[in-house]
Write a protein that holds these residues in place. Structure first.
Motif, PDB file in Angstrom:
ATOM      1  N   ARG A 104       0.831  -1.208   0.000  1.00 35.72           N
ATOM      2  CA  ARG A 104       0.000   0.000   0.000  1.00 35.72           C
ATOM      3  C   ARG A 104       0.865   1.259   0.000  1.00 35.72           C
ATOM      4  O   ARG A 104       0.507   2.275  -0.585  1.00 35.72           O
ATOM      5  N   ARG A 105       2.015   1.171   0.664  1.00 34.32           N
ATOM      6  CA  ARG A 105       2.885   2.343   0.778  1.00 34.32           C
ATOM      7  C   ARG A 105       3.760   2.557  -0.454  1.00 34.32           C
ATOM      8  O   ARG A 105       4.180   3.674  -0.722  1.00 34.32           O
ATOM      9  N   HIS A 106       4.059   1.498  -1.170  1.00 40.10           N
ATOM     10  CA  HIS A 106       4.987   1.592  -2.300  1.00 40.10           C
ATOM     11  C   HIS A 106       4.259   1.240  -3.590  1.00 40.10           C
ATOM     12  O   HIS A 106       3.778   0.115  -3.756  1.00 40.10           O
ATOM     13  N   GLU A 107       4.190   2.177  -4.486  1.00 37.64           N
ATOM     14  CA  GLU A 107       3.584   1.895  -5.782  1.00 37.64           C
ATOM     15  C   GLU A 107       4.511   1.003  -6.599  1.00 37.64           C
ATOM     16  O   GLU A 107       5.724   1.022  -6.427  1.00 37.64           O
ATOM     17  N   GLY A 108       3.919   0.239  -7.503  1.00 36.78           N
ATOM     18  CA  GLY A 108       4.754  -0.624  -8.337  1.00 36.78           C
ATOM     19  C   GLY A 108       4.000  -1.858  -8.769  1.00 36.78           C
ATOM     20  O   GLY A 108       2.790  -1.803  -9.038  1.00 36.78           O
ATOM     21  N   LEU A 109       4.696  -2.979  -8.867  1.00 38.23           N
ATOM     22  CA  LEU A 109       4.086  -4.215  -9.336  1.00 38.23           C
ATOM     23  C   LEU A 109       2.969  -4.651  -8.387  1.00 38.23           C
ATOM     24  O   LEU A 109       3.059  -4.450  -7.178  1.00 38.23           O
ATOM     25  N   PRO A 110       1.913  -5.266  -8.928  1.00 35.03           N
ATOM     26  CA  PRO A 110       0.838  -5.768  -8.062  1.00 35.03           C
ATOM     27  C   PRO A 110       1.342  -6.910  -7.184  1.00 35.03           C
ATOM     28  O   PRO A 110       2.185  -7.709  -7.586  1.00 35.03           O
ATOM     29  N   LEU A 111       0.803  -6.960  -5.958  1.00 37.08           N
ATOM     30  CA  LEU A 111       1.217  -7.974  -4.990  1.00 37.08           C
ATOM     31  C   LEU A 111       0.016  -8.791  -4.542  1.00 37.08           C
ATOM     32  O   LEU A 111      -1.041  -8.244  -4.218  1.00 37.08           O
TER      33      LEU A 111
END
Length: 411
Positions: A104-111
């Protein structure tokens, strides 16, 4: 001790030191130049169409290291489709929840965070988690799987470099041995030697030597990977039945490489430049547990192999300094010279690894002491195994493969 008896002892030491020097000359020239550290990601070209990748991260009680590793995966600068699956293997420290919070805090690849439950008989916890992650990933039909540990931090271009290398070289497995942490005194003494010994067992140049069964020599039969960073072609994983075929393996990275190579796949392994382990091993006890938990499994739980390993370590690493001391004490220049020559070759082959880890070069002559520690760790691994505490890690103890019930070995 009589003069004749002492002379006989010195003669034996001289002969053994000559044998040790011969062993070191063979290791220097005929063991795939294992001591060189220039085996890095091979030449590569970026593809026009980037293949899809699913990253599988097995994690058990990794809350302490996850903030330093998971964001690096989520931040991968990868032009194609990629996503991350973190498989929480029964953690009790909030690993799964922390992973969601980091996403939630770090944008980027879906987890995606999931849990497979307790492993059944015949499975190690890590491989059971990997199986669950690969099962979830297959729904996305990826061309590649990146298997990486929860303590591994990747540079932003790590994934694209791995995929480019695999595609350019036609490799089914591209694995990088992450640079381990070397900050405490014991880490500086033990960690570079750990990688040096691994390369001596599995010379990197031999691993990428062609397809198994291609007739291109011994190199094709050597297979290994470094479990912290393994890019695996999805169709190769299916052919080799990964991870089902290796579900009981404690040393799962080597087992994976052997399984892939055994089905005709190509494997590459080298040292990493920008893939790092963030796990600390500040005390000797921590490093001891890291080595001893799997050392006897590496020897196939065979007492004869253990005895041969102990004798081999003593001959190669302990005899040279002993010969120097005996020769100096008795005035036997030949004995001292043979021991010093073997010790010099030993230290010289260790220098590249120390440079790779940016450690002072004066540590090289201390390699016999470190090797003695590894000898003790290996013996302790066997002792713990026969006490029923072998291959223990994070609250689980694994039986050797021939002790697994048949129903646990189905498939």
């Amino acid at each position: 001790m009589s003069a004749d008896a002492w002379t006989s002892v010195v003669t034996v030491v001289t002969l053994v030191s000559a044998l040790s020097l011969a062993a070191w000359l063979w290791l220097l020239l005929a063991r795939g130049f294992f001591w060189r550290t220039d085996v890095r990601l091979p030449a590569r070209e970026e593809p026009d169409d980037w293949p899809s990748v699913c990253v599988v991260v097995p994690a058990r009680d990794e809350a302490a290291v996850l903030p330093a590793s998971l964001p690096s995966l989520l931040a991968q600068d990868y032009p194609g489709r990629a996503e991350v699956f973190l498989i929480d293997d029964g953690s009790t420290d909030g690993t799964g929840g922390l992973a969601c919070e980091l996403a939630r805090r770090h944008e980027g690849l879906p987890l995606t965070v999931a849990s497979p439950g307790e492993p059944p008989a015949g499975w190690t916890g890590k491989l059971w988690a990997v199986r669950h992650g690969i099962g979830l990933a297959r729904a996305r039909e990826p061309e590649y799987l990146l298997l990486t540990d929860a303590d591994i931090a990747h540079a932003p271009d790590s994934l694209r470099a791995l995929v480019s290398a695999a595609g350019t070289g036609g490799f089914d497995v591209v694995s990088q041995m992450a640079r381990l942490r070397v900050e405490s005194v014991w880490e500086r003494l033990v960690v570079p030697a750990f990688v040096y010994f691994f390369a001596q067992l599995y010379p990197f140049r031999w691993i990428g030597g062609g397809r198994a069964g291609s007739g291109r020599g011994r190199a094709t039969r050597t297979a290994a990977a470094a479990g912290g960073c393994v890019l695996l072609r999805a169709d190769a994983a299916e052919r080799a039945r990964i991870p089902d075929a290796i579900r009981h393996a404690v040393i799962d990275d080597v087992a994976l490489a052997r399984a892939v190579k055994g089905t005709g796949g190509r494997v590459w392994l080298g040292l990493a430049d920008r893939v790092d382990s963030v796990r600390p091993y500040p005390r000797l006890h921590d490093l001891w547990r890291m080595v001893s938990r799997s050392a006897y499994a590496q020897l196939r739980h065979n007492p004869l192999v253990l005895a041969g390993t102990v004798l081999g370590l003593a001959l190669v690493y302990l005899v040279p300094p002993a010969a120097v001391l005996v020769g100096a004490a008795t005035g036997q220049g030949t004995t001292a010279a043979l021991g010093a020559a073997a010790w010099l070759v030993m230290a010289g082959t260790y220098l590249p690894m120390l440079r790779y880890y940016r450690q002072p070069l004066w540590l090289a002559p201390l390699l016999p002491f470190t090797a003695f520690l590894y000898l003790l760790m290996t013996v302790d691994s066997a002792v713990q195994h026969y006490r029923g505490r072998g291959a223990a890690w994070k609250g689980r103890t694994y039986a050797r493969p021939d002790a697994v019930p048949e129903e646990g070995r189905a498939g």
